[in-house]
Design a protein around this motif. Structure first.
Motif, PDB file in Angstrom:
ATOM      1  N   PHE A 165       1.001  -1.205   0.228  1.00 54.71           N
ATOM      2  CA  PHE A 165      -0.005   0.207  -0.622  1.00 54.71           C
ATOM      3  C   PHE A 165       0.800   1.688   0.212  1.00 54.71           C
ATOM      4  N   GLN A 169       2.826   2.207   4.728  1.00 53.80           N
ATOM      5  CA  GLN A 169       2.561   1.232   5.368  1.00 53.80           C
ATOM      6  C   GLN A 169       4.142  -0.055   4.392  1.00 53.80           C
ATOM      7  N   ASP A 201      -7.862  -7.027   7.745  1.00 54.07           N
ATOM      8  CA  ASP A 201      -7.860  -6.479   6.334  1.00 54.07           C
ATOM      9  C   ASP A 201      -5.988  -6.535   5.800  1.00 54.07           C
ATOM     10  N   ASP A 332     -14.232   1.404   1.506  1.00 52.52           N
ATOM     11  CA  ASP A 332     -13.842   2.215   0.092  1.00 52.52           C
ATOM     12  C   ASP A 332     -13.962   1.694  -0.885  1.00 52.52           C
TER      13      ASP A 332
HETATM   14  C1  GLC Z   1      -7.644  -2.437   3.303  1.00 52.58           C
HETATM   15  C2  GLC Z   1      -9.275  -1.032   4.259  1.00 52.58           C
HETATM   16  C3  GLC Z   1      -8.551  -0.104   3.994  1.00 52.58           C
HETATM   17  C4  GLC Z   1      -6.845   0.592   2.883  1.00 52.58           C
HETATM   18  C5  GLC Z   1      -6.178  -1.058   3.017  1.00 52.58           C
HETATM   19  C6  GLC Z   1      -4.136  -0.625   3.186  1.00 52.58           C
HETATM   20  O1  GLC Z   1      -8.577  -2.651   1.862  1.00 52.58           O
HETATM   21  O2  GLC Z   1     -10.227  -1.329   3.412  1.00 52.58           O
HETATM   22  O3  GLC Z   1      -9.063   0.970   3.442  1.00 52.58           O
HETATM   23  O4  GLC Z   1      -6.637   1.342   2.980  1.00 52.58           O
HETATM   24  O5  GLC Z   1      -6.462  -2.458   2.805  1.00 52.58           O
HETATM   25  O6  GLC Z   1      -4.608  -1.145   5.056  1.00 52.58           O
END
Ligand code: GLC
Ligand code: CA
Length: 559
Positions: A165, A169, A201, A332
């Protein structure tokens, strides 16, 4: 036979804490604010609240970037507030489900701070570090979900780290046993506090293709979506079963995993009593409008048939397996009304129709905050008004690809995750009763019309319709049919109708809905009994023909 569990009849309500209710007027929703609204949720009839993350976080991705798993972020409150929410929930028979984000942490998590400090640090191997290519460039061509390279160079140790991501992160290294054990301890720490479960998640990203080789580009672009190297990779099953064994299986809880792209024949490994999780979020139906390349400015046309196929094919699997996770919205996604209904037809009838068709499928229904009052997408005037990290990435990449600002913004209007994140509309007072100060994200300007107060006051509101649906599921003669009944196809090839039958121990119901705005006549070929719920006053039926008005949805008992 399916073993019955405490959550079988529940409806789960997703709260996005930042936008739900601000109890201390700093413009940001908080945990005390959720406690203040528990009676509202109790009255609606929900049994479980799924809370998007409230852990300590720099909020680069609104809490999906955790810097301390053992602390609550100050803007949301304290550990004490969290304990109080669990307690107050229990008093009302509402369990709390937290979000479990263990594919990655924040780059401000202590583990990462240590990890990046030197190559010999004991935590170095908690994350995924690789040498640059000889020319100094990134180790491979993987593209992060939020755009750009999935690798970030760290000058201090002259290596790159991997992030599926955002670069804030970094991905945890699940190959490292110490990481896994630390995560399991943390999961159990929270479960010991009496949670009802976890929403897990991005869990299908935890295993990487450990060769880290380049992915093949099909469109001549330099970077290739990381899914090929990080989503549902071979060997992930070992991690998932170990996770369950060390944590979830020791508690009487419900787990639901975010799991895009699991092939249907594998659903049984992932969900149901013997699966890694109890429930799975699948996305085929909710991402119907997203193009292959993931670019928001290339909208994809979709048909009702595709929408039905996406949902019904899984239903057939759940007949033997257990339950689906039924949803149209989450934090989302844009609002379902805007996605599925043409703009001029958005209103009470269409909102209630959408509610009816997904709620009575075989599974556990999820309501996303505001869905129950018919909230719609926002249309902020400038990209500056948006907060969502992926909206900003998408906007910039559209501009880079040569689109005008207006075109780029239009794509954001349609697909932004902020559509679902604008403040909850409680009443018609300033800032929709969400806060008394400027909120962190602008309120939708239709709040004077669409809000909880109006919905509570009007008997035939969308909110009251949801209440009736929940009541039908939990407390009616048809409860077992709705919860445990088999899904049976009905008029599945019809181009205008969304319909299906549910059956349990010789008792049946028929869900019948007109998905569009024109009147339509339907020949039933089955004997219907009384109307269990409908979004119109009187259903016009003669012999076995039903006349459906625009967006009419009706549920019949079947003889
Ligand atoms: C999942 C969550 C989203 C977040 C992603 C990274 O898809 O639903 O909101 O940005 O994970 O944690
Ligand atoms: Ca607050």
């Amino acid at each position: 036979m399916l073993k019955k569990r405490w959550w079988d009849k529940s409806v789960i309500y997703q709260v996005y804490p930042k936008s739900f209710y601000d109890s201390n007027n700093d413009g940001i929703g908080d945990i005390k604010g959720i406690v203040d609204k528990l009676d509202y949720l109790k009255d609606l009839g929900i049994g479980i609240i799924w809370l998007s993350p409230v852990y300590k976080s720099p909020m680069d991705d609104n809490g999906y970037d955790i810097m301390d798993y053992y602390d609550i972020d100050k803007q949301f409150g304290s550990m004490e507030d969290m304990g109080n929410l669990i307690k107050e929930g229990n008093k009302r028979n509402i369990k709390i489900m937290m979000d479990l984000v263990i594919n990655h942490t924040s780059d401000e998590h202590n583990w990462f701070i240590e990890s990046r400090s030197s190559k010999s640090n004991p935590k170095r191997d908690f994350y995924i570090w690789k040498d640059p290519k000889p020319d100094g460039s990134a180790p491979n061509n993987w593209k992060s979900i939020f755009g750009g390279f999935a690798w970030e160079y760290d000058d201090n140790t002259k290596q790159y780290y991997l992030h599926v991501f955002s670069k804030k992160q970094p991905d945890l290294n699940w190959e490292n046993e110490e990481v896994r054990m630390k995560l399991y301890d943390m999961v159990n720490y929270w479960l010991d506090k009496g949670l009802g479960g976890f929403r897990v998640d991005a869990i299908t990203y935890i295993k990487k293709d450990n060769t880290f080789k380049n992915l093949e580009s099909t469109n001549n672009e330099e970077l290739v979506n990381i899914n090929g190297g990080s989503l549902n990779q071979k060997g992930i099953e070992d991690f998932l079963s170990e996770l369950k064994k060390n944590t979830f299986s020791k508690y009487d809880i419900v787990t639901v995993a975010e799991a895009p792209g699991i092939p249907r024949e594998k659903l049984k490994d992932y969900s149901g009593a013997n699966g890694f999780f109890d429930l799975l979020f699948e996305f085929e139906h909710s991402d119907l409008d997203v193009a292959e390349d993931g670019k928001w400015y290339t909208p994809k046309k979709w048909t009702l048939q595709e929408f039905k196929d996406a949902l019904f094919k899984s239903q057939e699997v759940y007949n033997d397996l257990g339950f689906g996770a039924l949803f149209l919205e989450n934090h989302d996604q844009p609002r379902s009304l805007n996605k599925f209904i043409k703009e001029s037809d958005i209103g009470q009838a269409s909102a209630k129709m959408l509610a009816t068709i997904y709620f009575l499928l075989k599974g556990i229904p999820f309501i996303y905050q505001g869905e129950e009052i018919g909230m719609t997408n926002v249309k902020y005037e400038s990209i500056e008004d948006y907060n969502d990290i992926s909206s900003i990435d998408q906007y910039n990449s559209a501009i880079n690809d040569g689109l005008s600002k207006e075109e780029a913004l239009e794509a954001v209007h349609r697909r932004s995750r902020d559509n679902g994140r604008s403040p909850m509309q409680w009443d018609d007072s300033k800032n929709s009763g969400f806060t008394e100060v400027e909120p962190w994200l602008k309120v939708n300007n239709n709040y004077e019309e669409i809000n909880v107060k109006n919905n509570l006051e009007s008997e035939d509101s969308i909110l009251n319709y949801y209440k009736n649906l929940i009541d039908l599921r939990r407390n009616s003669d048809y409860s077992d049919v709705i919860v445990y009944g088999k899904y049976i196809e009905f008029m599945e090839d019809d181009k205008n109708i969304f319909a299906y039958i549910r059956e349990y121990e010789n008792k049946k119901l028929l869900v019948l809905a007109n998905f569009y705005g024109e009147n339509i006549k339907v020949k039933l070929n089955c004997n219907v009994d009384k109307v269990l719920i409908s979004n119109y006053d009187l259903t016009s039926i003669s012999n076995d023909e039903v006349y459906l008005r625009p967006y009419e949805a009706v549920v019949f008992g079947v003889l």
